[in-house]
Design a protein around this motif. Sequence first.
Motif, short mmCIF file in Angstrom:
data_model
loop_
_atom_site.label_atom_id
_atom_site.label_comp_id
_atom_site.label_asym_id
_atom_site.label_seq_id
_atom_site.Cartn_x
_atom_site.Cartn_y
_atom_site.Cartn_z
N ALA A 171 -22.51 13.70 -85.10
CA ALA A 171 -21.90 13.50 -86.41
C ALA A 171 -22.96 13.14 -87.45
O ALA A 171 -24.00 12.57 -87.11
CB ALA A 171 -20.84 12.40 -86.34
N PRO A 172 -22.73 13.45 -88.73
CA PRO A 172 -23.71 13.08 -89.76
C PRO A 172 -23.72 11.57 -90.00
O PRO A 172 -22.71 10.89 -89.82
CB PRO A 172 -23.20 13.83 -91.00
CG PRO A 172 -21.74 14.01 -90.77
CD PRO A 172 -21.58 14.18 -89.27
N THR A 173 -24.87 11.08 -90.43
CA THR A 173 -25.05 9.66 -90.72
C THR A 173 -25.58 9.47 -92.13
O THR A 173 -26.47 10.20 -92.57
CB THR A 173 -26.04 9.01 -89.74
OG1 THR A 173 -25.56 9.16 -88.40
CG2 THR A 173 -26.22 7.54 -90.03
N ILE A 174 -25.04 8.50 -92.82
CA ILE A 174 -25.61 7.99 -94.07
C ILE A 174 -26.14 6.60 -93.77
O ILE A 174 -25.43 5.78 -93.18
CB ILE A 174 -24.57 7.94 -95.19
CG1 ILE A 174 -24.14 9.35 -95.60
CG2 ILE A 174 -25.10 7.18 -96.40
CD1 ILE A 174 -22.98 9.39 -96.56
N ALA A 175 -27.37 6.33 -94.14
CA ALA A 175 -27.99 5.04 -93.83
C ALA A 175 -28.13 4.20 -95.09
O ALA A 175 -28.56 4.70 -96.14
CB ALA A 175 -29.36 5.23 -93.19
N VAL A 176 -27.76 2.92 -94.97
CA VAL A 176 -27.88 1.97 -96.08
C VAL A 176 -28.63 0.74 -95.56
O VAL A 176 -28.03 -0.16 -94.97
CB VAL A 176 -26.50 1.56 -96.63
CG1 VAL A 176 -26.68 0.65 -97.85
CG2 VAL A 176 -25.66 2.78 -96.99
N PRO A 177 -29.95 0.68 -95.73
CA PRO A 177 -30.71 -0.46 -95.20
C PRO A 177 -30.50 -1.71 -96.06
O PRO A 177 -30.45 -1.63 -97.29
CB PRO A 177 -32.15 0.02 -95.28
CG PRO A 177 -32.16 1.02 -96.40
CD PRO A 177 -30.82 1.70 -96.34
N THR A 178 -30.39 -2.85 -95.38
CA THR A 178 -30.29 -4.14 -96.08
C THR A 178 -31.45 -5.06 -95.73
O THR A 178 -31.46 -6.22 -96.16
CB THR A 178 -28.96 -4.84 -95.74
OG1 THR A 178 -28.92 -5.12 -94.33
CG2 THR A 178 -27.77 -3.99 -96.14
N GLU A 196 -33.82 3.81 -91.27
CA GLU A 196 -33.04 4.70 -92.13
C GLU A 196 -33.66 6.10 -92.25
O GLU A 196 -32.96 7.05 -92.60
CB GLU A 196 -32.88 4.08 -93.51
CG GLU A 196 -34.16 3.92 -94.32
CD GLU A 196 -34.91 2.62 -94.04
OE1 GLU A 196 -35.92 2.37 -94.74
OE2 GLU A 196 -34.49 1.87 -93.13
N VAL A 197 -34.95 6.22 -91.99
CA VAL A 197 -35.58 7.54 -92.09
C VAL A 197 -36.01 8.06 -90.71
O VAL A 197 -36.74 9.04 -90.61
CB VAL A 197 -36.81 7.51 -93.04
CG1 VAL A 197 -36.37 7.16 -94.45
CG2 VAL A 197 -37.88 6.55 -92.54
N GLY A 198 -35.54 7.41 -89.65
CA GLY A 198 -36.00 7.77 -88.31
C GLY A 198 -35.04 8.65 -87.55
O GLY A 198 -33.85 8.74 -87.84
N VAL A 233 -30.04 8.69 -97.40
CA VAL A 233 -30.33 7.26 -97.36
C VAL A 233 -30.06 6.69 -98.76
O VAL A 233 -30.51 7.26 -99.75
CB VAL A 233 -31.79 6.98 -96.97
CG1 VAL A 233 -32.09 5.49 -97.03
CG2 VAL A 233 -32.10 7.53 -95.59
N ILE A 234 -29.32 5.60 -98.81
CA ILE A 234 -29.16 4.86 -100.06
C ILE A 234 -29.97 3.59 -99.94
O ILE A 234 -29.61 2.67 -99.19
CB ILE A 234 -27.68 4.55 -100.36
CG1 ILE A 234 -26.90 5.86 -100.54
CG2 ILE A 234 -27.55 3.68 -101.60
CD1 ILE A 234 -25.42 5.67 -100.81
N SER A 235 -31.10 3.54 -100.63
CA SER A 235 -32.00 2.38 -100.59
C SER A 235 -31.85 1.60 -101.88
O SER A 235 -32.45 1.93 -102.90
CB SER A 235 -33.45 2.84 -100.40
OG SER A 235 -33.68 3.29 -99.09
N ALA A 256 -41.14 -0.22 -95.93
CA ALA A 256 -40.47 -0.10 -94.63
C ALA A 256 -40.18 1.35 -94.30
O ALA A 256 -40.42 1.81 -93.17
CB ALA A 256 -39.17 -0.91 -94.64
N SER A 257 -39.67 2.10 -95.27
CA SER A 257 -39.41 3.52 -95.03
C SER A 257 -40.72 4.28 -94.79
O SER A 257 -40.77 5.21 -93.97
CB SER A 257 -38.67 4.13 -96.22
OG SER A 257 -37.35 3.63 -96.33
#
Length: 389
Positions: free
Chosen positions: A140-147, A154-156, A182-184, A256-257
């Motif tokens: 499934a697709p993923t959207i990553a939101v790092p906190t 998030e970019v791996g 990715v929403i950073s 980090a990214s």
Amino acid sequence: MDAKALTRNWNYPTSIRFGVGRIAELPAACRDAGMRRPLLVTDPGLRALPMIAQALAALKAAGLGDAVFSDIRPNPVGRNVDDGVAAFRAGGCDGVIAFGGGSALDVGKTIALMSGQTRPLWDFEDREDWWTRVNAAGVAPTIAVPTTAGTGSEVGRAAVILDEATHLKKIIFHPRMMPVVVISDPALTAGLPPRITAATGMDALAHCLEAYCAPGFHPLADGVALEGMRLVKEWLPVAVKDGANLVARAHMLAAASMGATAFQKGLGAIHSLSHPVGARFNSHHGETNGVVMPYVLAFNRPAIEEKLTRLSAYLGLPDPGFEGFQRWVLALREQIGIPHTLAALGVEESHVDTLVPEAVDDPSTGGNPVPAGAAQMRQMYLAAIRGTL
């Protein structure tokens, strides 16, 4: 150098929406990714915070539902993934929003991977060509939101999950684990306490440093790693001292990214030593990386001295060279509160016999600039426990 050595496959494709306030674009990002009912995956601590409630409200208002899963340990285990997949299927979900620090990001990506698989999780460990066992159509697709600003997950294209049966952290890998968006948003990291800011920042530094020092030809990764380390040098102390400084938070989120982008070139013994300690002592991964860093640098010195001389000059250190860089690392750790020894994390010399074979077998070991077997891992563990450089 033989020209054949200058052959590599490179990937830097992640789509990143970076900037303060960009979290408002989460519903639109879901629609762009083709998600109609995403599962928001986060950790228990974040689940109780307003940012998650606000994200879920925005999703619900956009007609995307408010499905959420948050049963995740700080060092996530296979059971967390299994439970998340069950929630994904029970909710009729078609995508994942991985929202949080490294643990939530890793579990979220792995839930997305496993949502359409029939084989067990550990069949997809990052060894040989095991990733080819994945039914790619079932990811499934993923959207990553790092906190947090540390793992760069998030970019791996991989995740670190603890196998409780063996007490080993294992890397799960597939190219389609990479988030589609990715929403950073630096504002989401502003609430991190100083200790976690310091620990995650050391994780970002370790990723950039090990990628830069890893053998092999990958000048794109080297360049990204260099600038990532400069950002850490300039902005990590600021972010630790003043967590509300969004400029510092933004630069650390970028660093980090960058670290996780660069380490496709390779990692090394910092991670090899750190993973078993985290698995057995539940220590924070970034903090553990920061503890063992100078001891691994000392071990690798013969192979990395020239690189660290160039790095020191780029960072503007007063004494460019290995010694000058090592002094900077030690001073940074002291300034931001990273312990000096593994003993401070509860590791004793009696534990070394258990830790050494796990470090040798860690996938990161192959990227270390100096080959490291059992004797060498023991040497580094004992130095890190005793605090001898």
